[in-house]
Design a protein around this motif. Sequence first.
Motif, PDB file in Angstrom:
ATOM      1  N   PRO A  27       0.804  -1.227   0.000  1.00  0.00           N
ATOM      2  CA  PRO A  27       0.000   0.000   0.000  1.00  0.00           C
ATOM      3  C   PRO A  27       0.834   1.272   0.000  1.00  0.00           C
ATOM      4  N   SER A  28       2.007   1.244   0.616  1.00  0.00           N
ATOM      5  CA  SER A  28       2.832   2.449   0.637  1.00  0.00           C
ATOM      6  C   SER A  28       3.382   2.781  -0.738  1.00  0.00           C
ATOM      7  N   GLU A  29       3.457   1.799  -1.626  1.00  0.00           N
ATOM      8  CA  GLU A  29       3.952   2.035  -2.980  1.00  0.00           C
ATOM      9  C   GLU A  29       2.834   2.402  -3.946  1.00  0.00           C
ATOM     10  N   ALA A  30       1.595   2.180  -3.545  1.00  0.00           N
ATOM     11  CA  ALA A  30       0.481   2.390  -4.446  1.00  0.00           C
ATOM     12  C   ALA A  30       0.361   3.840  -4.894  1.00  0.00           C
ATOM     13  N   ASP A  37       6.888   9.793   2.293  1.00  0.00           N
ATOM     14  CA  ASP A  37       5.862  10.069   3.269  1.00  0.00           C
ATOM     15  C   ASP A  37       6.557  10.980   4.283  1.00  0.00           C
ATOM     16  N   LEU A  38       5.856  11.915   4.895  1.00  0.00           N
ATOM     17  CA  LEU A  38       6.493  12.856   5.825  1.00  0.00           C
ATOM     18  C   LEU A  38       7.189  12.125   6.967  1.00  0.00           C
ATOM     19  N   ALA A  39       6.547  11.095   7.520  1.00  0.00           N
ATOM     20  CA  ALA A  39       7.148  10.335   8.622  1.00  0.00           C
ATOM     21  C   ALA A  39       8.418   9.612   8.173  1.00  0.00           C
ATOM     22  N   GLU A  40       8.412   9.088   6.954  1.00  0.00           N
ATOM     23  CA  GLU A  40       9.579   8.399   6.410  1.00  0.00           C
ATOM     24  C   GLU A  40      10.736   9.389   6.197  1.00  0.00           C
ATOM     25  N   PHE A  41      10.410  10.575   5.730  1.00  0.00           N
ATOM     26  CA  PHE A  41      11.411  11.616   5.512  1.00  0.00           C
ATOM     27  C   PHE A  41      12.034  12.044   6.841  1.00  0.00           C
TER      28      PHE A  41
END
Length: 79
Positions: A27-30, A37-41
């Motif tokens: 889903p994160s790649e969809a 994603d802000l949290a990933e950054f």
Amino acid sequence: MAQDQPASYGSKPSAPAKRGRAKIINPSEAVYYGHYDLAEFIAKYGLTPLVAREIFGRVGPARSDLDKYMNERRQHRAG
């Protein structure tokens, strides 16, 4: 085709479209493939949420743009 309708010149009857199972994707790649994603950054660069939001809003969510900006930022601070 119905018997009373003439065939179009050069047309062939087409086969019905094949339908298969939907591909299972992460889903994160969809939606965000190629984007942070802000949290990933925040997690990747160890930023505070306020600083990350400001950079995210100015540069955009594209991974290539953010990575380039952060590399330039590191070089500027180191040099």
